[in-house]
Scaffold this active site. Structure first.
Site, PDB file in Angstrom:
ATOM      1  N   GLY A 244       0.752  -1.250   0.000  1.00  0.00           N
ATOM      2  CA  GLY A 244       0.000   0.000   0.000  1.00  0.00           C
ATOM      3  C   GLY A 244       0.777   1.292   0.000  1.00  0.00           C
ATOM      4  O   GLY A 244       0.190   2.363  -0.194  1.00  0.00           O
TER       5      GLY A 244
ATOM      6  N   CYS B 250     -10.581   4.265 -29.803  1.00  0.00           N
ATOM      7  CA  CYS B 250     -11.764   4.958 -30.312  1.00  0.00           C
ATOM      8  C   CYS B 250     -12.673   5.445 -29.179  1.00  0.00           C
ATOM      9  O   CYS B 250     -13.883   5.201 -29.202  1.00  0.00           O
ATOM     10  CB  CYS B 250     -12.537   4.010 -31.216  1.00  0.00           C
ATOM     11  SG  CYS B 250     -13.088   2.578 -30.292  1.00  0.00           S
TER      12      CYS B 250
ATOM     13  N   TYR C 158      -8.843   5.523 -13.323  1.00  0.00           N
ATOM     14  CA  TYR C 158      -8.880   6.198 -12.015  1.00  0.00           C
ATOM     15  C   TYR C 158      -8.681   7.705 -12.125  1.00  0.00           C
ATOM     16  O   TYR C 158      -8.580   8.383 -11.099  1.00  0.00           O
ATOM     17  CB  TYR C 158      -7.766   5.668 -11.109  1.00  0.00           C
ATOM     18  CG  TYR C 158      -7.628   4.173 -11.027  1.00  0.00           C
ATOM     19  CD1 TYR C 158      -8.603   3.392 -10.399  1.00  0.00           C
ATOM     20  CD2 TYR C 158      -6.519   3.530 -11.549  1.00  0.00           C
ATOM     21  CE1 TYR C 158      -8.458   2.017 -10.317  1.00  0.00           C
ATOM     22  CE2 TYR C 158      -6.368   2.156 -11.465  1.00  0.00           C
ATOM     23  CZ  TYR C 158      -7.347   1.401 -10.854  1.00  0.00           C
ATOM     24  OH  TYR C 158      -7.194   0.047 -10.767  1.00  0.00           O
TER      25      TYR C 158
ATOM     26  N   ARG D 101      -4.566   3.284 -16.243  1.00  0.00           N
ATOM     27  CA  ARG D 101      -4.760   4.059 -15.005  1.00  0.00           C
ATOM     28  C   ARG D 101      -5.369   5.451 -15.219  1.00  0.00           C
ATOM     29  O   ARG D 101      -6.300   5.812 -14.499  1.00  0.00           O
ATOM     30  CB  ARG D 101      -3.454   4.153 -14.216  1.00  0.00           C
ATOM     31  CG  ARG D 101      -2.871   2.787 -13.848  1.00  0.00           C
ATOM     32  CD  ARG D 101      -1.756   2.858 -12.824  1.00  0.00           C
ATOM     33  NE  ARG D 101      -2.274   3.195 -11.511  1.00  0.00           N
ATOM     34  CZ  ARG D 101      -2.259   4.372 -10.974  1.00  0.00           C
ATOM     35  NH1 ARG D 101      -1.712   5.375 -11.616  1.00  0.00           N
ATOM     36  NH2 ARG D 101      -2.789   4.575  -9.790  1.00  0.00           N
TER      37      ARG D 101
ATOM     38  N   TYR E  56       1.011  -1.695 -12.145  1.00  0.00           N
ATOM     39  CA  TYR E  56      -0.359  -1.612 -12.656  1.00  0.00           C
ATOM     40  C   TYR E  56      -0.383  -0.958 -14.047  1.00  0.00           C
ATOM     41  O   TYR E  56      -1.289  -0.210 -14.378  1.00  0.00           O
ATOM     42  CB  TYR E  56      -1.272  -0.891 -11.650  1.00  0.00           C
ATOM     43  CG  TYR E  56      -1.160  -1.523 -10.268  1.00  0.00           C
ATOM     44  CD1 TYR E  56      -1.617  -2.809 -10.050  1.00  0.00           C
ATOM     45  CD2 TYR E  56      -0.548  -0.852  -9.203  1.00  0.00           C
ATOM     46  CE1 TYR E  56      -1.478  -3.420  -8.808  1.00  0.00           C
ATOM     47  CE2 TYR E  56      -0.406  -1.456  -7.959  1.00  0.00           C
ATOM     48  CZ  TYR E  56      -0.873  -2.743  -7.774  1.00  0.00           C
ATOM     49  OH  TYR E  56      -0.725  -3.346  -6.552  1.00  0.00           O
TER      50      TYR E  56
ATOM     51  N   GLU F  30       3.680  -6.795   1.858  1.00  0.00           N
ATOM     52  CA  GLU F  30       3.313  -7.130   0.476  1.00  0.00           C
ATOM     53  C   GLU F  30       3.390  -5.915  -0.440  1.00  0.00           C
ATOM     54  O   GLU F  30       2.388  -5.546  -1.066  1.00  0.00           O
ATOM     55  CB  GLU F  30       1.883  -7.681   0.445  1.00  0.00           C
ATOM     56  CG  GLU F  30       1.637  -8.887   1.311  1.00  0.00           C
ATOM     57  CD  GLU F  30       0.161  -9.295   1.345  1.00  0.00           C
ATOM     58  OE1 GLU F  30      -0.719  -8.494   0.959  1.00  0.00           O
ATOM     59  OE2 GLU F  30      -0.107 -10.428   1.763  1.00  0.00           O
ATOM     60  N   PRO F  31       4.531  -5.273  -0.528  1.00  0.00           N
ATOM     61  CA  PRO F  31       4.582  -4.085  -1.381  1.00  0.00           C
ATOM     62  C   PRO F  31       4.588  -4.448  -2.863  1.00  0.00           C
ATOM     63  O   PRO F  31       5.236  -5.430  -3.261  1.00  0.00           O
ATOM     64  CB  PRO F  31       5.908  -3.432  -0.975  1.00  0.00           C
ATOM     65  CG  PRO F  31       6.761  -4.559  -0.492  1.00  0.00           C
ATOM     66  CD  PRO F  31       5.817  -5.582   0.104  1.00  0.00           C
ATOM     67  N   GLY F  32       3.875  -3.691  -3.651  1.00  0.00           N
ATOM     68  CA  GLY F  32       3.876  -3.895  -5.095  1.00  0.00           C
ATOM     69  C   GLY F  32       4.300  -2.608  -5.778  1.00  0.00           C
ATOM     70  O   GLY F  32       5.409  -2.486  -6.293  1.00  0.00           O
ATOM     71  N   ARG F  33       3.407  -1.630  -5.706  1.00  0.00           N
ATOM     72  CA  ARG F  33       3.649  -0.354  -6.391  1.00  0.00           C
ATOM     73  C   ARG F  33       4.975   0.298  -5.981  1.00  0.00           C
ATOM     74  O   ARG F  33       5.711   0.796  -6.826  1.00  0.00           O
ATOM     75  CB  ARG F  33       2.489   0.590  -6.060  1.00  0.00           C
ATOM     76  CG  ARG F  33       2.470   1.848  -6.898  1.00  0.00           C
ATOM     77  CD  ARG F  33       1.460   2.854  -6.343  1.00  0.00           C
ATOM     78  NE  ARG F  33       0.177   2.299  -6.046  1.00  0.00           N
ATOM     79  CZ  ARG F  33      -0.892   2.330  -6.852  1.00  0.00           C
ATOM     80  NH1 ARG F  33      -0.790   2.929  -8.019  1.00  0.00           N
ATOM     81  NH2 ARG F  33      -2.035   1.809  -6.484  1.00  0.00           N
TER      82      ARG F  33
HETATM   83  N1  LLP Z   1      -1.677  -7.069  -0.990  1.00  0.00           N
HETATM   84  C1  LLP Z   1      -2.954  -7.148  -1.375  1.00  0.00           C
HETATM   85  C2  LLP Z   1      -3.833  -8.106  -0.720  1.00  0.00           C
HETATM   86  C3  LLP Z   1      -3.436  -6.317  -2.402  1.00  0.00           C
HETATM   87  O1  LLP Z   1      -4.697  -6.405  -2.774  1.00  0.00           O
HETATM   88  C4  LLP Z   1      -2.569  -5.388  -3.028  1.00  0.00           C
HETATM   89  C5  LLP Z   1      -3.033  -4.516  -4.089  1.00  0.00           C
HETATM   90  C6  LLP Z   1      -1.223  -5.351  -2.588  1.00  0.00           C
HETATM   91  C7  LLP Z   1      -0.818  -6.196  -1.563  1.00  0.00           C
HETATM   92  C8  LLP Z   1      -0.205  -4.427  -3.199  1.00  0.00           C
HETATM   93  O2  LLP Z   1      -0.481  -3.104  -2.939  1.00  0.00           O
HETATM   94  P1  LLP Z   1       0.539  -1.962  -3.374  1.00  0.00           P
HETATM   95  O3  LLP Z   1       1.784  -2.087  -2.519  1.00  0.00           O
HETATM   96  O4  LLP Z   1       0.856  -2.156  -4.799  1.00  0.00           O
HETATM   97  O5  LLP Z   1      -0.188  -0.703  -3.125  1.00  0.00           O
HETATM   98  N2  LLP Z   1      -4.779  -1.141 -10.059  1.00  0.00           N
HETATM   99  C9  LLP Z   1      -4.697  -0.165  -8.987  1.00  0.00           C
HETATM  100  C10 LLP Z   1      -4.101  -0.736  -7.733  1.00  0.00           C
HETATM  101  C11 LLP Z   1      -4.841  -1.928  -7.186  1.00  0.00           C
HETATM  102  C12 LLP Z   1      -4.217  -2.523  -5.963  1.00  0.00           C
HETATM  103  C13 LLP Z   1      -4.776  -3.872  -5.669  1.00  0.00           C
HETATM  104  N3  LLP Z   1      -4.228  -4.537  -4.543  1.00  0.00           N
HETATM  105  C14 LLP Z   1      -3.908   1.038  -9.482  1.00  0.00           C
HETATM  106  O6  LLP Z   1      -3.505   1.045 -10.641  1.00  0.00           O
HETATM  107  O7  LLP Z   1      -3.731   2.000  -8.754  1.00  0.00           O
END
Ligand code: LLP
Length: 421
Positions: free
Chosen positions: A247, A350, A325, A321, A379, A282-285
């Protein structure tokens, strides 16, 4: 602020040299000419640095990279090399994470709608734990595990009912959302689940939302989860893993001020210091987001009334995105030009909503010039589609001046795979 100074705030590996944009030592003008566009470019060094920042801030925690943010095998492999686990949300993501080199015993699996096939596959792989999101899911998992002669390790994903103060479409930890089990009810569910014969309760999981720039919601959520841990301990239910989700937000707008993993650790670690658990994040972004850019080529320029359009070859099929959003992605020219224009940067799709950047002032560009769309490493490609029959972009990893294509550009026949009249 000079353009390089601003770019460095997105990524220390992004800079203009002699008027041309480089990423991780690679000249993007030459790269785009060589590989074509649209082109996703990921910096291995940026991704490594982000993971290391988490590891340094959180010491013994398991960093389970959220592969949903960017599941390119090459990117997953970098995470694997850096010792990460993976947070996954489907059987396919588990499959990919393993193919990318992540050991199954470092994989956690969340998601509200896991199918029997997916659950069975995850049991076969013997993943670290299931982040279960409903009582019914736990029941099914208990049955499936029993039929396979196994025990399923689970965390219950609790919904702490915290407002993450982010975009409503990516807020997950509020009571009204579909995710997790209400934290007030969780204690009872834990007691019930702990008695099931084929379930081993090992963790607590929560994830409250994405792109959080204010850390106070984390504090509130982790405090609630820590309280639940203590309550469970008194009941004789010993929790081994505390998974606090992902997050952490990243810089999208030039003015964004962004918290670091260390800032997050300063808030989280004091709350959990007396708990006998392994922390999981659980970092992604925040790992991949600013480690990636999307290069696109100007196709046409068009003046309409008092508006200028720069029409490029990437659209919302490539980067959803902004359309989905209303997200801001900073856009810069690959070749600097002292002359500037103010324009809308739009894709070929289109639909009127196919706008990548609205009312932007950028270096003046001509037909065939390249633009770089920043903060596209998370994403981005993963949410791309074939809408309008457009093949998906190639993906390339750059590192210290060299590159490797980890996913080639698709073509029309790829899209038509096994399709018949
Ligand atoms: N863990 C869980 C259970 C999640 O659902 C998510 C993201 C993460 C970890 C990773 O979160 P992060 O560190 O990336 O914030 N498509 C959207 C974002 C959707 C996020 C979904 N879950 C966007 O483009 O902003």
């Amino acid at each position: 602020m000079g353009s390089n100074e601003l770019l460095k705030e997105y990524s220390p590996y992004l800079e203009y040299k002699d008027g041309v944009l480089y990423f991780d030592g690679v000249n993007l003008q030459e790269l785009a000419k060589e590989l074509g566009t649209p082109l996703y470019v990921y910096s291995a060094n940026h991704i490594r640095d982000q993971i290391r920042a988490y590891k340094e801030a959180f010491k013994d925690a398991l960093i389970a990279y959220a592969v949903k943010a960017n599941f390119n095998l090459g990117v997953i492999n970098i995470a694997a090399q850096e010792g990460c686990g993976a947070d996954t949300v489907s059987g396919g993501e588990i499959y990919r994470a393993i193919k990318g080199g992540i050991p199954a015993d470092k994989i956690v699996y969340a998601g509200v709608g896991k199918t029997d096939e997916e659950l069975r596959y995850a049991l076969e792989q013997d993943i670290l734990m299931f982040n279960a999101e409903s009582e019914m899911e736990i029941e099914v998992l208990n049955e499936l595990a029993g039929s396979m002669g196994k025990k399923a390790r689970i965390a219950i994903r609790v919904n702490p009912d915290v407002d993450p103060k982010t975009h409503p479409k990516i807020a997950t930890g509020m009571k009204k959302s579909k995710f997790g089990i209400d934290i007030k009810k969780a204690f009872e569910v834990y007691k019930w689940a702990a008695k099931l014969p084929n379930i081993e309760v090992v963790g607590i999981h929560c994830h409250i939302g994405s792109q959080l720039l204010d850390l106070s919601p984390f504090e509130e959520a982790v405090q609630k989860v820590a309280d639940l841990y203590q309550k469970l301990k008194k009941e004789g239910i010993n929790i081994k893993y505390l998974d606090i989700g992902g997050g952490l937000g990243i810089k999208y707008k030039p003015e964004d001020k962004v918290p670091t993993p260390k800032d997050l650790a300063d808030i989280v670690l004091p709350i959990v210091k007396d708990l006998d658990v392994q922390l999981i994040l659980e970092p992604g972004r925040s790992i991949a987001g600013n480690g990636g850019i999307l290069i696109t080529q100007v196709q046409f320029l068009k003046d309409k009334d008092d508006k200028k359009f720069v029409i490029v070859d990437a659209g919302f099929n490539d980067l959803l995105r902004p359309a989905m959003y209303g997200s801001y992605h900073h856009i810069v020219a690959v070749k600097e030009n002292p002359e500037k224009i103010t324009c809308d940067i739009v894709g070929p799709i289109c639909e009127t909503g196919d706008i990548l950047g609205e009312n932007r002032t950028i270096c003046k560009v001509n037909r065939k010039d390249y633009l770089a769309i920043l903060s596209a490493g998370a994403y981005g490609f993963v949410m791309s589609s074939h809408y309008n029959m457009r093949p998906r972009a190639a993906e390339v990893i750059v590192e210290n001046g060299s590159y490797k294509v980890t996913r080639p550009r698709e073509d029309w026949d790829y899209i038509l795979w096994k399709e018949t009249v």
